[in-house]
Design a protein around this motif. Structure first.
Motif, PDB file in Angstrom:
ATOM      1  N   ASP A 265       0.848  -1.193   0.000  1.00 48.11           N
ATOM      2  CA  ASP A 265       0.000   0.000   0.000  1.00 48.11           C
ATOM      3  C   ASP A 265       0.882   1.241   0.000  1.00 48.11           C
ATOM      4  O   ASP A 265       1.815   1.345   0.809  1.00 48.11           O
ATOM      5  CB  ASP A 265      -0.900   0.041   1.235  1.00 48.11           C
ATOM      6  N   GLN A 289      -4.806   6.210  -2.504  1.00 44.20           N
ATOM      7  CA  GLN A 289      -4.004   5.053  -2.132  1.00 44.20           C
ATOM      8  C   GLN A 289      -4.057   3.981  -3.218  1.00 44.20           C
ATOM      9  O   GLN A 289      -5.123   3.692  -3.767  1.00 44.20           O
ATOM     10  CB  GLN A 289      -4.524   4.457  -0.815  1.00 44.20           C
ATOM     11  N   ARG A 291      -3.420   0.050  -3.594  1.00 41.42           N
ATOM     12  CA  ARG A 291      -3.211  -1.256  -2.944  1.00 41.42           C
ATOM     13  C   ARG A 291      -2.914  -2.278  -4.033  1.00 41.42           C
ATOM     14  O   ARG A 291      -3.709  -2.479  -4.942  1.00 41.42           O
ATOM     15  CB  ARG A 291      -4.437  -1.658  -2.142  1.00 41.42           C
TER      16      ARG A 291
END
Length: 444
Positions: A265, A289, A291
Motif C-alpha cells: 500500500d 491510495q 493497494r
C-alpha cells in the motif's frame, strides 16, 4: 558678525527638540520593556524558572497585549511548578498570536500537567504531526509531551520517540454462514505478537516541520495457519498557522499474510487540523491510495482508493475525556475484481477516558458500506443452491476497546479486544472474528 538668537527663538528651538525627543521615545522600541523580556528568556534557557517568574510577574498589568510576554510568563510559571498559572498565561498568548508553535507546545504541557489530557492533545496536534501512535489519548499525550519538552527545554529542533510491545492473544473465527461453508467457522488459535517502531520530527524556524516514522508488527499463530507481518512507514511535511496545522506526505505499508501472499500500500495524503476552541477540534483529509497484490490468487484485488474525511472531536470532564466522530467517503477504481469498482462511505466514533495519569480506557466503532458496480452470477444470499445475477454489497463493522495501565515510567500494560464483522450479499464473503490480547509496551 552673527547676532545672538532672541530669547523667543531659543525657546522655540527647545520646544521643537522636546517634541522630537518625545516622538522618538514613542516610536522607538522601549529598551526598558525589551530588557526584562531578554533577561527572562536568558533565565529560561538556564532553567532558572523562579527567577524568571519573579522578574516577569510585576509587568503583567502593563503587558496585556504582548503575546511574547505571556508566552515567557507561562513558560516561567510552568517551570516553577505553577501549571494553572501557566495555563492562563499561555491561553492569553495564543489568543494574541495563534501562529506561535512553541506557545501551543507549552500550553499542551500545562494541560498535561493538569490532567487535561484531551485538551493537551488538541494543542500538540496543531504544533506537531506524528504518525503510528497508539489509540489511547494518555500514551499519545506522553509521546507529544516528551517531544515538546525536548524542543522547549533542551532547544532541540529534532525530537524522536520509540517503542516496543509484545504479548499473547487469542483469535477466534466466529460462526457465520460464510465461515461455516467456506472457512471452518468457530476456529480458535493462540497468537504471539511483537511491535517495534519510532519516529522523528524536525522543526524549522518558520513553524514548518518534517516528520517520519517506521512501525513493524508481527503475529505468529500457534497452529501455524497464519503468519502476519506488517511494515508501515510515513514521511510528511506540515506547517502551523492560525491555531491550525496543514500536513501532507506519503504513507505506506508492506504486508505478508502467509502462503506467499504479499500486499503493498502506498498513499499520498493531505490533512488539515484546526482547533475550534480549547475543547473542540475539526479535521479534514484527502488521500489517494494504491493497494497492490503483486502475485498470487489475490492479485485481482489490487485497486486505487480515493477517500475524503471530515471529523470533529470534543473534550469534556475538564479535559480528561474525549469523544470524536469521523465520516469518510470515496471510490475504489482500477481493479480487476469481478465485482467492478465500488463506492464507499462510512464513519468512525471513539471515546477515550483518562481516569488518572496512570489509567486510561478507550472504545471505538467503525462502519463502512461498499456498493459495487458490476453484476455477476452468484449463489443466492438467502436460498440454498440457487443462483441469481446481482451486484455485491458489503457492510463492514469493527468494534474495539482497551485499557492502558502505566505501572512504571515508560511502561504500560494493555489488554485489548477487537470484534470484526463483514456482512455481504455474497455468501462466501460473510466473516466474523474476535481477538483479545494482553500486551506490555515500553516507550523510550
Amino acid at each position: 558678525m552673527r547676532r545672538p538668537s532672541s530669547p523667543s527663538a531659543a525657546m522655540r528651538r527647545l520646544a521643537l527638540m522636546h517634541c522630537a525627543l518625545c516622538a522618538a521615545l514613542l516610536t522607538a522600541p522601549d529598551a526598558r520593556a525589551q530588557e526584562p523580556s531578554a533577561d527572562a528568556q536568558s533565565l529560561l534557557q538556564q532553567r532558572r524558572y523562579a527567577q524568571a517568574l519573579e522578574l516577569l510577574a510585576p509587568m503583567e498589568a502593563t503587558s496585556a497585549g504582548d503575546a511574547r510576554y505571556f508566552y515567557l510568563l507561562g513558560r516561567a510559571a510552568f517551570g516553577a511548578g505553577e501549571a494553572e498559572r501557566a495555563r492562563v498565561a499561555l491561553e492569553r498568548s495564543i489568543e494574541l498570536d495563534p501562529d506561535d508553535t512553541n506557545a501551543h507546545l507549552a500550553l499542551g504541557r500545562a494541560y498535561h500537567a493538569l490532567d487535561q489530557h484531551a485538551n493537551a492533545l488538541n494543542q500538540f496536534e496543531v504544533a506537531m504531526h506524528l504518525e503510528n501512535l497508539p489509540p489511547d489519548v494518555l500514551t499519545q499525550v506522553r509521546i507529544y509531551d516528551d517531544a515538546a519538552r525536548e524542543a522547549l527545554e533542551e532547544g532541540r529542533r529534532t525530537t524522536t520517540f520509540g517503542y516496543a510491545a509484545t504479548g499473547v492473544g487469542r483469535y477466534r473465527v466466529n460462526s457465520t454462514r460464510g465461515t461455516n461453508t467456506f472457512g471452518g467457522g468457530d476456529r480458535r488459535e493462540t497468537f504471539y505478537n511483537l511491535r517495534v517502531g519510532g519516529g522523528l520530527n524536525h522543526a524549522f524556524a518558520n513553524d514548518t516541520s518534517l516528520d517520519a516514522s517506521l512501525d513493524y508488527r508481527h503475529r505468529e499463530y500457534d497452529a501455524g495457519s497464519r503468519d502476519d507481518r506488517d511494515l508501515r512507514w510515513s514521511f510528511a511535511a506540515s506547517h502551523g498557522f492560525n491555531d491550525s496545522r496543514f500536513s501532507g506526505g506519503l504513507r505506506g505499508r508492506v504486508s505478508y499474510r502467509g502462503n506467499g501472499d504479499y500486499r503493498n500500500d502506498v498513499a499520498g495524503f493531505i490533512d488539515y487540523t484546526h482547533n475550534l476552541d480549547v475543547d473542540s477540534q475539526l479535521t479534514t483529509g484527502l488521500s489517494v491510495q494504491r493497494r497492490r497484490y503483486p502475485e498470487g490468487p489475490l492479485r485481482d484485488r489490487s485497486r486505487t482508493t480515493t477517500t475524503g474525511t471530515i471529523g470533529w472531536s470534543h473534550s469534556f470532564n475538564d479535559g480528561a475525556a474525549n469523544f470524536g466522530i469521523t465520516a469518510h467517503a470515496g471510490r475504489n477504481t482500477a481493479t480487476s475484481r469481478p465485482d467492478g469498482n465500488s463506492d464507499v462511505f462510512g464513519a468512525t466514533a471513539n471515546l477515550d477516558w483518562t481516569f488518572s495519569d496512570t489509567l486510561d480506557a478507550f472504545v471505538f466503532v467503525w462502519w463502512e458500506r461498499d456498493d459495487f458496480s458490476a453484476d455477476d452470477v452468484r449463489f443466492h444470499p438467502d436460498e440454498r443452491d440457487v443462483a441469481m445475477t446481482f451486484s455485491r454489497e458489503d457492510n463492514l463493522y469493527e468494534g474495539g476497546a482497551g485499557l492502558v495501565w502505566s505501572f512504571a515510567d515508560g511502561w504500560s500494560f494493555r489488554p485489548e479486544l477487537l470484534y470484526i464483522r463483514d456482512q455481504s450479499n455474497v455468501v462466501a464473503l460473510n466473516y466474523s472474528s474476535t481477538e483479545a490480547w494482553l500486551n506490555v509496551r515500553a516507550d523510550f
